[in-house]
Write an enzyme that holds these catalytic residues in place. Structure first.
Site, PDB file in Angstrom:
ATOM      1  N   LYS A 161      28.579  82.343  -4.232  1.00 47.23           N
ATOM      2  CA  LYS A 161      28.548  81.549  -3.063  1.00 47.23           C
ATOM      3  C   LYS A 161      29.931  80.877  -2.683  1.00 47.23           C
ATOM      4  O   LYS A 161      30.265  80.591  -1.711  1.00 47.23           O
ATOM      5  CB  LYS A 161      27.330  80.281  -2.942  1.00 47.23           C
ATOM      6  CG  LYS A 161      26.187  80.842  -2.941  1.00 47.23           C
ATOM      7  CD  LYS A 161      24.928  79.954  -3.354  1.00 47.23           C
ATOM      8  CE  LYS A 161      23.759  80.267  -3.269  1.00 47.23           C
ATOM      9  NZ  LYS A 161      22.699  79.033  -3.484  1.00 47.23           N
ATOM     10  N   ASP A 176      19.813  73.159  -5.500  1.00 53.17           N
ATOM     11  CA  ASP A 176      19.134  72.743  -6.541  1.00 53.17           C
ATOM     12  C   ASP A 176      19.450  73.215  -7.922  1.00 53.17           C
ATOM     13  O   ASP A 176      18.884  72.791  -8.928  1.00 53.17           O
ATOM     14  CB  ASP A 176      17.674  73.118  -6.152  1.00 53.17           C
ATOM     15  CG  ASP A 176      17.330  74.649  -6.145  1.00 53.17           C
ATOM     16  OD1 ASP A 176      16.529  75.120  -7.067  1.00 53.17           O
ATOM     17  OD2 ASP A 176      18.021  75.103  -5.225  1.00 53.17           O
ATOM     18  N   ASP A 220      21.797  75.237   0.228  1.00 46.34           N
ATOM     19  CA  ASP A 220      21.151  76.179  -0.303  1.00 46.34           C
ATOM     20  C   ASP A 220      19.672  76.394   0.527  1.00 46.34           C
ATOM     21  O   ASP A 220      19.555  75.366   1.163  1.00 46.34           O
ATOM     22  CB  ASP A 220      20.890  76.124  -1.832  1.00 46.34           C
ATOM     23  CG  ASP A 220      20.047  77.051  -2.472  1.00 46.34           C
ATOM     24  OD1 ASP A 220      20.052  78.372  -2.194  1.00 46.34           O
ATOM     25  OD2 ASP A 220      18.999  76.481  -3.031  1.00 46.34           O
ATOM     26  N   THR A 241      22.504  81.241   1.064  1.00 48.09           N
ATOM     27  CA  THR A 241      21.495  81.624  -0.043  1.00 48.09           C
ATOM     28  C   THR A 241      21.818  82.769  -1.019  1.00 48.09           C
ATOM     29  O   THR A 241      22.664  83.661  -0.606  1.00 48.09           O
ATOM     30  CB  THR A 241      20.179  81.897   0.747  1.00 48.09           C
ATOM     31  OG1 THR A 241      19.170  82.363  -0.500  1.00 48.09           O
ATOM     32  CG2 THR A 241      20.271  83.171   1.770  1.00 48.09           C
ATOM     33  N   GLY A 242      21.345  82.720  -2.010  1.00 49.73           N
ATOM     34  CA  GLY A 242      21.561  83.824  -3.142  1.00 49.73           C
ATOM     35  C   GLY A 242      20.565  84.962  -2.963  1.00 49.73           C
ATOM     36  O   GLY A 242      20.794  85.864  -3.799  1.00 49.73           O
ATOM     37  N   ASP A 260      16.483  78.105  -0.858  1.00 50.58           N
ATOM     38  CA  ASP A 260      14.868  77.873  -1.614  1.00 50.58           C
ATOM     39  C   ASP A 260      15.017  76.795  -2.436  1.00 50.58           C
ATOM     40  O   ASP A 260      16.200  76.574  -3.273  1.00 50.58           O
ATOM     41  CB  ASP A 260      14.854  79.283  -2.335  1.00 50.58           C
ATOM     42  CG  ASP A 260      14.777  80.360  -1.342  1.00 50.58           C
ATOM     43  OD1 ASP A 260      13.744  80.469  -0.580  1.00 50.58           O
ATOM     44  OD2 ASP A 260      15.597  81.417  -1.621  1.00 50.58           O
TER      45      ASP A 260
END
Length: 239
Positions: free
Chosen positions: A179, A194, A73, A141-142, A75
Site C-alpha cells: 500500500k 485496522d 483501508d 485495499t490489500g 475490510d
C-alpha cells in the site's frame, strides 16, 4: 452478572469468528508497545497506555489545515465484510483457508458479494467529517484485484461520497508493504486501517497511520492489537 455476560459474549464472538483467518499478509514488524486486541478491550475497558482519539478530536487536530488527501483501508476499517469471506470459505475451501489464494473467490467478493458487507458506523463518521473539510478520500485495499468490481460504487453509495476515486487494489505480500507506493503517489496525509501493515505502510509513505479497531467477531484472525506501535487508536471504532 454483567461481567459474566460480557465474558460469555466475548467467548461466543471468538467461537463464531474462528471460521476464517487473516485474509492479507504483510511483512512482520516488531512491536514497540504492548497493544490490546478488541476482545481484550471489551473485557477490561480502554487501557490508559493507548493513545485514544475520537472523531471530534481528529477534526480539532485538523482545524485550520487546508484540505488534504486521506486514505482508508476497506475490510474491518470501513466495512464489516466477514459475511463475504465466510461464504467464500464455505463454497471454495470449507476445510482449509486456500480460498484466500484463489482468484475465483476474489472475483466473487469484488464483483458480487460486496453487497453483503456492512458499513461500519465509524466509517460513516470519519468520512462525513473529512468530506465536510473538503478532503479527498481514497480507498486502498490489500485484496487481490479482479477484472470487475462493485466495491467503488458500493462505497460511494453507502457513505455518500461526492468525489469518488476508484478503489485501489494493492494486493498483499509477505515481503513488501504494497500500500505504501499508493499512499505516497496520492500524497495521502492520514491513512486509517485496522492492521499492523496499515500503520507501517502509512509511516513508510510519510503519512500518519491511525488505527481502527477490528470487530471482535471479524473472520480476519488473529484480532490485531491496537496501539502496538504507539499509534493513535479511534475510540469505539470496532462498530
Amino acid at each position: 452478572m454483567k461481567k459474566k455476560f460480557t465474558l460469555l459474549a466475548v467467548s461466543s464472538l471468538f467461537a463464531l469468528s474462528t471460521l476464517s483467518t487473516a485474509a492479507f499478509a504483510d511483512p512482520k514488524v516488531p512491536a514497540t508497545d504492548p497493544g490490546y486486541s478488541t476482545i481484550q478491550i471489551m473485557e477490561m475497558g480502554q487501557p490508559k497506555d493507548v493513545h485514544w482519539i475520537s472523531v471530534k478530536q481528529i477534526a480539532e487536530k485538523l482545524k485550520g489545515k487546508p484540505p488534504m488527501a486521506v486514505g482508508f483501508d476497506i475490510d474491518d476499517t470501513v466495512l464489516f465484510s466477514t459475511p463475504g469471506f465466510y461464504r467464500g470459505k464455505q463454497e471454495f475451501s470449507p476445510n482449509s483457508f486456500s480460498y484466500l489464494h484463489e482468484q475465483k473467490f476474489w472475483d466473487k467478493m469484488n464483483c458480487e458479494w460486496e453487497k453483503f458487507s456492512l458499513p461500519k458506523q465509524i466509517g460513516k463518521e470519519l468520512i462525513a467529517m473529512h468530506q465536510k473539510r473538503g478532503d479527498q478520500i481514497y480507498f486502498i485495499t490489500g485484496r487481490t484485484a479482479s477484472k470487475c468490481e462493485i466495491t467503488t460504487q458500493y462505497l460511494k453509495d453507502v457513505f455518500g461520497i461526492k468525489n469518488m476515486h476508484k478503489v485501489i487494489f494493492s494486493g498483499s505480500s509477505k515481503t513488501e508493504f504494497t500500500k505504501t507506493p499508493y499512499i505516497k503517489e496520492n500524497n495521502i496525509k492520514l491513512y486509517y486501517g485496522d492492521s499492523d501493515g496499515d500503520i507501517i505502510s502509512a509511516r513508510k509513505a510519510g503519512a500518519e497511520g491511525i488505527r481502527i479497531m477490528r470487530a471482535a467477531n471479524s473472520s480476519n484472525r488473529p484480532i490485531a492489537k491496537n496501539g502496538v506501535f504507539g499509534e493513535e487508536v479511534v475510540t469505539n471504532s470496532q462498530y
